[in-house]
Write an enzyme that holds these catalytic residues in place. Structure first.
Site, PDB file in Angstrom:
ATOM      1  N   GLY A  12      -6.188 144.108 -38.281  1.00  0.00           N
ATOM      2  CA  GLY A  12      -4.896 143.948 -37.497  1.00  0.00           C
ATOM      3  C   GLY A  12      -3.855 143.057 -38.152  1.00  0.00           C
ATOM      4  N   ASN A  13      -2.778 142.848 -37.358  1.00  0.00           N
ATOM      5  CA  ASN A  13      -1.549 141.918 -37.863  1.00  0.00           C
ATOM      6  C   ASN A  13      -2.212 140.543 -38.320  1.00  0.00           C
ATOM      7  OD1 ASN A  13       1.043 140.207 -36.380  1.00  0.00           O
ATOM      8  ND2 ASN A  13       1.438 141.798 -37.853  1.00  0.00           N
ATOM      9  N   PHE A  42     -10.891 149.430 -38.420  1.00  0.00           N
ATOM     10  CA  PHE A  42     -10.996 150.355 -37.326  1.00  0.00           C
ATOM     11  C   PHE A  42     -10.285 151.717 -37.784  1.00  0.00           C
ATOM     12  CE2 PHE A  42     -10.013 152.037 -33.136  1.00  0.00           C
ATOM     13  CZ  PHE A  42     -11.214 152.386 -32.580  1.00  0.00           C
ATOM     14  N   LYS A 266      -3.987 128.706 -25.090  1.00  0.00           N
ATOM     15  CA  LYS A 266      -2.609 128.560 -25.335  1.00  0.00           C
ATOM     16  C   LYS A 266      -1.797 129.889 -24.854  1.00  0.00           C
ATOM     17  CE  LYS A 266      -2.080 130.878 -29.336  1.00  0.00           C
ATOM     18  NZ  LYS A 266      -1.413 132.095 -29.506  1.00  0.00           N
ATOM     19  N   ARG A 332       3.695 137.137 -29.382  1.00  0.00           N
ATOM     20  CA  ARG A 332       3.754 138.549 -28.737  1.00  0.00           C
ATOM     21  C   ARG A 332       3.188 138.340 -27.346  1.00  0.00           C
ATOM     22  NH1 ARG A 332      -0.886 140.645 -32.705  1.00  0.00           N
ATOM     23  NH2 ARG A 332      -1.691 139.005 -31.937  1.00  0.00           N
TER      24      ARG A 332
HETATM   25  P1  NAD Z   1      -3.964 143.026 -33.421  1.00  0.00           P
HETATM   26  O1  NAD Z   1      -3.271 142.410 -32.285  1.00  0.00           O
HETATM   27  O2  NAD Z   1      -3.158 143.541 -34.431  1.00  0.00           O
HETATM   28  O3  NAD Z   1      -4.852 144.312 -32.972  1.00  0.00           O
HETATM   29  C1  NAD Z   1      -4.971 145.414 -33.518  1.00  0.00           C
HETATM   30  C2  NAD Z   1      -6.166 145.464 -34.372  1.00  0.00           C
HETATM   31  O4  NAD Z   1      -7.257 146.147 -33.301  1.00  0.00           O
HETATM   32  C3  NAD Z   1      -6.292 146.557 -35.211  1.00  0.00           C
HETATM   33  O5  NAD Z   1      -7.008 146.073 -36.241  1.00  0.00           O
HETATM   34  C4  NAD Z   1      -7.024 147.786 -34.706  1.00  0.00           C
HETATM   35  O6  NAD Z   1      -7.481 148.474 -35.619  1.00  0.00           O
HETATM   36  C5  NAD Z   1      -8.156 146.927 -33.782  1.00  0.00           C
HETATM   37  N1  NAD Z   1      -8.664 147.635 -32.919  1.00  0.00           N
HETATM   38  C6  NAD Z   1      -8.031 148.669 -32.016  1.00  0.00           C
HETATM   39  N2  NAD Z   1      -8.993 149.195 -31.283  1.00  0.00           N
HETATM   40  C7  NAD Z   1     -10.167 148.923 -31.614  1.00  0.00           C
HETATM   41  C8  NAD Z   1     -11.343 149.079 -31.205  1.00  0.00           C
HETATM   42  N3  NAD Z   1     -11.779 149.616 -29.960  1.00  0.00           N
HETATM   43  N4  NAD Z   1     -12.523 148.522 -31.784  1.00  0.00           N
HETATM   44  C9  NAD Z   1     -12.365 147.688 -32.720  1.00  0.00           C
HETATM   45  N5  NAD Z   1     -11.012 147.553 -33.159  1.00  0.00           N
HETATM   46  C10 NAD Z   1      -9.920 147.913 -32.695  1.00  0.00           C
HETATM   47  O7  NAD Z   1      -4.790 142.105 -33.983  1.00  0.00           O
HETATM   48  P2  NAD Z   1      -4.610 140.650 -34.803  1.00  0.00           P
HETATM   49  O8  NAD Z   1      -3.327 140.368 -34.757  1.00  0.00           O
HETATM   50  O9  NAD Z   1      -5.056 140.845 -36.194  1.00  0.00           O
HETATM   51  O10 NAD Z   1      -5.494 139.663 -33.974  1.00  0.00           O
HETATM   52  C11 NAD Z   1      -6.774 139.254 -34.123  1.00  0.00           C
HETATM   53  C12 NAD Z   1      -7.051 137.728 -33.643  1.00  0.00           C
HETATM   54  O11 NAD Z   1      -6.238 136.723 -34.177  1.00  0.00           O
HETATM   55  C13 NAD Z   1      -6.670 137.811 -32.224  1.00  0.00           C
HETATM   56  O12 NAD Z   1      -7.615 136.998 -31.462  1.00  0.00           O
HETATM   57  C14 NAD Z   1      -5.411 136.981 -32.105  1.00  0.00           C
HETATM   58  O13 NAD Z   1      -5.088 136.203 -31.010  1.00  0.00           O
HETATM   59  C15 NAD Z   1      -5.484 136.243 -33.377  1.00  0.00           C
HETATM   60  N6  NAD Z   1      -4.234 135.756 -34.003  1.00  0.00           N
HETATM   61  C16 NAD Z   1      -3.215 136.667 -34.058  1.00  0.00           C
HETATM   62  C17 NAD Z   1      -2.170 135.995 -34.912  1.00  0.00           C
HETATM   63  C18 NAD Z   1      -0.951 137.054 -35.040  1.00  0.00           C
HETATM   64  O14 NAD Z   1       0.245 136.651 -35.092  1.00  0.00           O
HETATM   65  N7  NAD Z   1      -1.083 138.290 -34.900  1.00  0.00           N
HETATM   66  C19 NAD Z   1      -2.004 134.764 -35.114  1.00  0.00           C
HETATM   67  C20 NAD Z   1      -3.077 134.065 -35.026  1.00  0.00           C
HETATM   68  C21 NAD Z   1      -4.248 134.328 -34.269  1.00  0.00           C
HETATM   69  P1  13P Z   2       0.502 135.952 -29.902  1.00  0.00           P
HETATM   70  O1  13P Z   2      -0.748 136.540 -30.021  1.00  0.00           O
HETATM   71  O2  13P Z   2       1.117 135.677 -28.751  1.00  0.00           O
HETATM   72  O3  13P Z   2       1.602 136.715 -30.934  1.00  0.00           O
HETATM   73  O4  13P Z   2       0.437 134.578 -31.051  1.00  0.00           O
HETATM   74  C1  13P Z   2       0.035 134.513 -32.075  1.00  0.00           C
HETATM   75  C2  13P Z   2      -0.666 133.233 -32.578  1.00  0.00           C
HETATM   76  O5  13P Z   2      -1.808 132.824 -32.180  1.00  0.00           O
HETATM   77  C3  13P Z   2       0.262 131.990 -33.220  1.00  0.00           C
HETATM   78  O6  13P Z   2      -0.384 130.985 -33.657  1.00  0.00           O
END
Ligand code: NAD
Ligand code: 13P
Length: 410
Positions: A12-13, A42, A266, A332
């Site tokens: 994902g992101n 996925f 958080k 987000r």
């Molecule tokens: P995301 O929010 O971009 O979620 C989308 C992902 O989920 C995609 O890869 C998608 O393919 C997958 N997905 C959707 N449906 C699915 C299913 N049924 N089974 C499996 N996968 C599926 O995800 P992200 O931003 O990579 O977040 C991953 C973790 O990292 C989270 O716990 C988030 O809190 C943490 N995180 C995110 C950020 C950020 O800025 N995005 C920063 C730090 C930590």
């Molecule tokens: P959000 O999932 O609320 O975008 O937070 C991203 C994050 O974990 C920043 O450290």
């Protein structure tokens, strides 16, 4: 001697951003790592967006996301306009992506990791080690655990955690940030008093003779398999090398619980911050919510992870107050909660409309933490966490927050 093969589970992101970082570093360190990094995706059908430089014009049609990533080295859906290293290989089969990998990075929304862990069982190297970048906690019945623990137990391997003030889109653009890795496998040196602060050379992963220890360092049915001696040791220094970039600074510590809990809890506070911003109350109100939220984060850690957590982590490391601050401004969870109040729509509707498939973690974490606290009769001791749950449920409104979280004094 052998080199480590690295696989990233999730794209994902944040998953794609971390995969970019890791693939840059495997390429830079051929003495330690195989160059190619597998990334489990996925699978879904995606059309290259019109505003992309790769947009093929009228012939644009939906294609498999894995094919697009491997052809254009870009994740058009979850991390658009960011070039990915060519040694990062998208793979739609998780069983195949993790095969032969001695290092596993777990990075996907927390709601999906349970099913994925089951799928990976029996397909990973028994001596693999992992890092979870997932922000959330695992709640079942009346128990709460860290995802590093549940993944580790499920797969019979040791898993640490990475978390910090890390908005993915900033890091993907190589804007500087810092992060925290918690890694404390059961072995002789980590069972002596835990040194604090970064200690890149502090531990080696020599588990010989300690196969009776489980992922918590306790005797149990989960046996850890030692890393064969022809692999480079998996220790703090190795994690530093795998994740550190000029734009992504790493501190490796021993407090896995502190790292994981900061990132998980958080998100609930960020929802509250979005609520008060949406109400138009301004920075003072947001700071009040963050103050109480931080206290509840520390209290939760002390109350339920007393044996392992170091409360100082919440203040001193990127995974604590720094993540709280960035998430309450640019995250987000904050954004969607704010819009939901401004527009009078549910946060789930806003999430679907605004995030193009990305997932919020704060709303489900608020429900999960509430269910855990409630089952122990402790919800009233965490008034901010409880207020977020009750606002999501429609039992309270944002206007109730000041009275719900204020204490008149000693
Ligand atoms: P995301 O929010 O971009 O979620 C989308 C992902 O989920 C995609 O890869 C998608 O393919 C997958 N997905 C959707 N449906 C699915 C299913 N049924 N089974 C499996 N996968 C599926 O995800 P992200 O931003 O990579 O977040 C991953 C973790 O990292 C989270 O716990 C988030 O809190 C943490 N995180 C995110 C950020 C950020 O800025 N995005 C920063 C730090 C930590
Ligand atoms: P959000 O999932 O609320 O975008 O937070 C991203 C994050 O974990 C920043 O450290």
């Amino acid at each position: 001697s052998k080199r480590h093969k690295v696989a990233v589970v999730g794209s994902g992101n944040w998953g794609s951003t971390i995969a970019k970082i890791v693939a840059e570093n495997t390429r830079a360190h051929p003495e330690l790592f195989e160059e190619d990094v597998q990334m489990w995706v996925f699978e879904e059908e995606v059309t290259i967006p019109k505003n992309s430089k790769h947009y093929p014009g009228d012939s644009a049609k939906p294609e498999k996301l894995t094919s697009l990533i491997n052809k254009y080295h870009e994740n058009f859906k979850y991390l658009p306009d960011i070039p990915l290293p060519t040694n990062l290989v998208a793979n739609p089969s998780v069983e195949n992506a993790v095969e032969g990998a001695s290092i596993l990075i777990f990075n996907l929304p927390h709601q999906f990791i349970g099913r994925l862990s089951q799928q990976m069982r029996g397909h990973i190297l028994p001596f693999a080690r992992g890092i979870s970048c997932i922000k959330g906690v695992h709640v079942t019945d009346a128990s709460v655990s860290l995802f590093s623990e549940t993944i580790g137990k499920g797969l019979g391997i040791y898993v640490g955690a990475l978390s910090g003030a890390n908005l993915a889109t900033e890091i993907a653009k190589e804007k500087w940030s810092e992060t925290t890795i918690g890694y404390d496998p059961p072995m002789l040196d980590s069972r002596t008093p835990t040194p604090r602060g970064p200690s890149p050379q502090a531990s080696t992963d020599d588990l010989k003779g300690l196969q009776h220890l489980d992922v918590h360092g306790e005797v149990s049915s989960v046996k850890l398999t030692p890393l064969p001696s022809d692999y480079p040791p998996i220790d703090h220094a190795l994690w530093h090398t795998l994740f550190h970039r000029q734009y992504f600074h790493i501190r490796v510590i021993h407090d896995v619980a502190g790292v994981s809990l900061g990132g998980a809890l958080k998100n609930i506070v960020a929802v509250a911050a979005g609520f008060v911003d949406g109400r138009g109350w301004g920075d003072n109100a947001k700071a009040a919510v963050m103050r109480v939220g931080l206290l509840e984060m520390v209290k939760f850690g002390k109350e339920f992870f007393a044996e392992t957590v170091d409360p100082a982590t919440f203040l001193e490391e990127s995974c604590g107050v720094a993540d709280l601050i960035t998430s309450c401004s640019g995250g987000r969870n904050h954004k969607c909660a704010k819009m939901s109040v401004e527009e009078g729509l549910s946060i789930n509707e806003i999430e679907k409309r605004e995030l193009n498939g990305q997932k919020l973690q704060g709303t489900s974490t608020a429900y999960e933490v509430h269910s855990f606290l409630n089952s122990r009769g402790l919800a009233h001791e965490y008034p901010l966490f409880t207020a977020v749950y009750n606002i999501l449920e429609g039992n309270n409104t944002v206007d109730d927050i000041p009275d719900l979280i204020s204490k008149p004094g000693e």
